[in-house]
Design a protein around this motif. Structure first.
Motif, short mmCIF file in Angstrom:
data_model
loop_
_atom_site.label_atom_id
_atom_site.label_comp_id
_atom_site.label_asym_id
_atom_site.label_seq_id
_atom_site.Cartn_x
_atom_site.Cartn_y
_atom_site.Cartn_z
N LEU A 67 0.83 -1.20 0.00
CA LEU A 67 0.00 0.00 0.00
C LEU A 67 0.87 1.25 0.00
O LEU A 67 1.90 1.31 0.67
N GLU A 68 0.42 2.24 -0.74
CA GLU A 68 1.13 3.51 -0.78
C GLU A 68 0.95 4.25 0.54
O GLU A 68 -0.14 4.25 1.11
N PRO A 177 -19.80 -5.46 -0.40
CA PRO A 177 -19.85 -6.32 0.79
C PRO A 177 -18.50 -6.51 1.47
O PRO A 177 -18.43 -6.75 2.67
N LEU A 178 -17.42 -6.39 0.70
CA LEU A 178 -16.09 -6.51 1.29
C LEU A 178 -15.85 -5.45 2.34
O LEU A 178 -15.14 -5.67 3.32
N ARG A 213 -9.30 -6.84 6.76
CA ARG A 213 -10.36 -6.39 5.86
C ARG A 213 -10.09 -4.96 5.39
O ARG A 213 -10.31 -4.64 4.22
N GLN A 214 -9.61 -4.11 6.27
CA GLN A 214 -9.25 -2.76 5.84
C GLN A 214 -8.15 -2.78 4.79
O GLN A 214 -8.22 -2.05 3.79
N THR A 220 -7.78 -3.25 -2.89
CA THR A 220 -8.70 -3.44 -3.99
C THR A 220 -9.00 -2.14 -4.72
O THR A 220 -9.07 -2.09 -5.96
N TYR A 221 -9.15 -1.06 -3.96
CA TYR A 221 -9.56 0.22 -4.54
C TYR A 221 -8.41 1.21 -4.74
O TYR A 221 -8.64 2.33 -5.18
#
Length: 301
Positions: A67-68, A177-178, A213-214, A220-221
C-alpha cells in the motif's frame, strides 16, 4: 553522548593535551564501573527490523507492504451523497445493500412478509466488534442497535484517494460487501470516520480480521494509508502474520470469541473510576447498561 573532546572548558582556561587525556581516562573508568554487573545488550535484538515478522505470501501483512503511504488529503468537499443516496441495489437482486448485509451477518433472521425474503425483520448478531450477542428487531428506536459499518469509512476513503473517483466507483465502494459489516450501533458511532490509527474494535480477538479487511479494501480500490495508520496496522498484524485477506464473499466473518478481560465486572461507576476505566464504552470489558443512563453507549461519564 558527546565525546570528552566536545565538552566545554572553564572560561579563560585552555586545557592542554595532558588534562584532556586524563579526563578521557577518568571517563572510561567511570563507564566501566557503571557497566559492571549489567547484562550485555544485544543491539540486533532491539531493532525494529529484527522484531518484525516476515510477511506470509498472500497474507494481509504482505498486502500492507504494497500500500502507498502518504499524507491525508483535506476533507474539503466530502458529503455522504458523494457515495450515492443511501443504500442501493448494486447487485440487482431486488434487495438494498443494508438488507443484504443483515441477511448475511445475522443468524435466525426473519423477513417482513411480502418482501420476497428481502427486508430483514429480526435476527441475532454475534457482534464482532464487542464480542457480545445483539438481538435485532426492525422498528423505530430498535433498528439502530445494529448498524452497517463501512470498515474503511467513506470520509477516510475520500481523504485517501476517493476524491478522484467518478460517482459510479464511489457508489460501488459504498455498497461493496467486502467493506461492510453488521455491527453494534453505538460502537459504529464511536468509530466515526476513524482509521486503524485512531480506532480498533474493543474485542481484541477480532482486530486481526478487522485490519485485514481494511487492508483488502484499500488494496482493492487503490487507496493509500498514512504512516500512523500503516504503523497501527502493522502492529496488529505482527501478532498474526499469516492472517489472510478476506475475499468479500457472501459468507459472514466468523465472530471471534472475546478475550478473558471481557469477563471483568464493575459493581458501580465508583469502581470504574477507581480502576481508571471511566468513561467506559459499550463493548469494553466491564461495561454495563446500568452505567449508561442516557443510552448513548458511554457510561460513567
Amino acid at each position: 553522548m558527546r565525546s570528552p573532546e566536545r565538552w566545554g572548558s572553564p572560561v579563560g582556561v585552555r586545557p592542554g593535551p595532558r588534562p584532556r587525556r586524563l579526563a578521557g581516562a577518568v571517563l572510561a573508568l567511570g563507564l566501566l564501573a557503571g557497566l559492571a554487573g549489567c547484562d550485555p545488550v544485544d543491539l540486533a535484538e532491539t531493532g525494529d527490523r529484527a522484531a518484525a515478522p516476515e510477511p506470509v505470501a498472500g497474507s494481509a501483512l504482505a498486502a500492507l507492504d504494497a500500500l502507498e503511504v502518504k499524507g491525508r488529503a483535506p476533507r474539503t468537499g466530502y458529503e455522504r451523497e458523494n457515495f450515492g443516496d443511501g443504500w442501493v441495489d448494486t447487485d440487482r437482486n431486488g434487495c438494498d445493500t443494508r438488507n443484504d448485509v443483515l441477511a448475511r451477518d445475522l443468524t435466525g433472521e426473519t423477513f417482513r412478509p411480502g418482501t420476497r425474503d428481502c427486508v430483514v425483520a429480526t435476527g441475532t448478531l454475534a457482534d464482532p466488534y464487542s464480542g457480545s450477542t445483539i438481538e435485532f428487531r426492525r422498528g423505530e428506536g430498535t433498528s439502530e442497535a445494529v448498524q452497517i459499518d463501512h470498515v474503511v469509512a467513506l470520509s477516510d476513503a475520500w481523504q485517501k484517494g476517493a476524491q478522484g473517483w467518478d460517482t459510479d466507483r464511489r457508489v460501488a465502494f459504498a455498497n461493496d460487501p467486502l467493506n461492510l459489516l453488521a455491527a453494534d450501533g453505538p460502537l459504529n458511532m464511536q468509530k466515526g470516520d476513524g482509521d486503524a490509527a485512531t480506532w480498533l474494535p474493543p474485542n481484541t480477538a477480532f482486530r486481526c480480521a478487522y485490519v485485514a479487511r481494511q487492508v483488502a479494501v484499500k488494496a482493492t480500490y487503490g487507496l493509500w494509508v498514512t504512516q500512523a495508520e500503516r504503523d497501527a496496522m502493522a502492529g496488529v498484524l505482527a501478532g498474526c502474520p499469516d492472517e489472510p485477506l478476506p475475499d468479500g464473499g457472501a459468507t459472514a466473518p466468523a465472530a471471534a470469541t472475546p478475550t478473558a478481560p471481557d469477563a471483568l465486572v464493575y459493581p458501580d461507576c465508583a469502581a470504574v473510576r477507581a480502576a481508571g476505566a471511566a468513561p467506559i464504552h459499550r463493548g469494553e470489558p466491564g461495561f454495563s447498561d446500568a452505567f449508561d443512563g442516557d443510552g448513548d453507549g458511554v457510561g460513567c461519564e
